[in-house]
Design an enzyme around this catalytic site. Structure first.
Site, PDB file in Angstrom:
ATOM      1  CB  SER A   1      -1.063   0.036   1.216  1.00 35.92           C
ATOM      2  OG  SER A   1      -0.348   0.242   2.533  1.00 35.92           O
ATOM      3  CB  CYS A   2      -0.130   4.877   0.043  1.00 31.37           C
ATOM      4  SG  CYS A   2       0.448   6.418   0.160  1.00 31.37           S
ATOM      5  N   PRO A   3       3.079   4.281   0.640  1.00 28.87           N
ATOM      6  CG  PRO A   3       5.258   5.278   0.882  1.00 28.87           C
ATOM      7  CD  PRO A   3       4.161   4.726   1.527  1.00 28.87           C
TER       8      PRO A   3
ATOM      9  CG  ASP B   1      -3.200   1.094  -2.597  1.00 25.72           C
ATOM     10  OD1 ASP B   1      -4.361   1.416  -2.084  1.00 25.72           O
ATOM     11  OD2 ASP B   1      -2.080   2.194  -2.670  1.00 25.72           O
TER      12      ASP B   1
END
Lengths: 158, 78
Positions: free
Chosen positions: B15-17, B42
């Protein structure tokens, strides 16, 4: 890739908690990945983020933290063992979500060339030695940061 | 359809980033004109990859969704 001067991002990282360390590191690494230029000024407890040892043991406290997904009554949250429990829970959520650890994100900052400035005054006040911080950071004061931030397109205090 | 990628990057489960960071690193290794296929699970990767390509100037040739997988074909520009 764009021809014009890269956008400049100036961040101040002032928190030394596990939950407080993520936002500046995520914004910084993403900004450099978007071809922006980034500097982070680490001040007060934010210095823990670039502390060689402490970055591995940042914690989240349930005390006075009504935002925890599993609300813990304040009277219970002060019992020894509750902070490690909350910290363990948060690390487990982050890992399940596939988010990088704090040391991994610091390493990405180094790799991507994020300029990292450790606050000289905080080092003196808290009695932290330069060698305790990662080698890649520089040490400077408010003027060092402001000289950079004066030309910034995005400035955030986190 | 039938875009032949020069490189494939699987960011499933991240997931982010991380998908953005890994995409940036992968694109840096390609030659101008080459195509990267990036797979992410994601749900935020679609708006993020659109924003990333808009800002960096790399071209998002195609986007597909297959179940949980978001698939991006990105062409490196100069």
């Amino acid at each position: 890739m764009t021809e014009e001067k890269p956008k400049r991002v100036a961040l101040i990282a002032s928190q030394g908690t596990l939950d407080g360390a993520y936002p500046p590191l995520i914004i910084a690494t993403t900004a450099v990945a978007m071809d922006m230029e980034v500097a982070i000024f680490f001040t007060f407890y934010g210095l823990n983020i670039i502390h060689k040892k402490k970055m591995h043991t940042l914690k989240v406290s349930p005390v006075g933290n009504p935002a925890m997904p599993m609300p813990i009554p304040s009277i219970v949250s002060i019992i020894p063992g509750m902070t490690p429990m909350a910290t363990g829970m948060m690390k487990s959520w982050m890992s399940k979500a596939g988010t990088a650890s704090i040391p991994d994100l610091v390493e990405a900052c180094v790799e991507f060339g994020v300029r990292m400035i450790a606050c000289q005054m905080t080092l003196d006040v808290l009695g932290i030695k330069r060698e305790e911080l990662i080698d890649e950071c520089e040490v400077g004061g408010a003027a060092t940061f402001l000289e950079y931030a004066a030309e910034a397109d995005i400035s955030l205090f986190m | 359809m039938a875009i032949q990628p020069d490189e494939v990057l699987d960011c499933s489960g991240l997931s982010c980033p991380m998908p953005i960071l890994k995409t940036k690193k992968a694109i840096d290794k390609l030659e101008v004109g080459q195509v990267l296929k990036m797979i992410a699970t994601d749900p935020g990767s679609k708006p993020d990859m659109e924003a990333w390509t808009k800002k960096t100037g790399h071209e998002l040739l195609e986007y597909q969704q297959e179940g949980e997988k978001h698939i991006f074909y990105i062409k490196k520009t100069g």
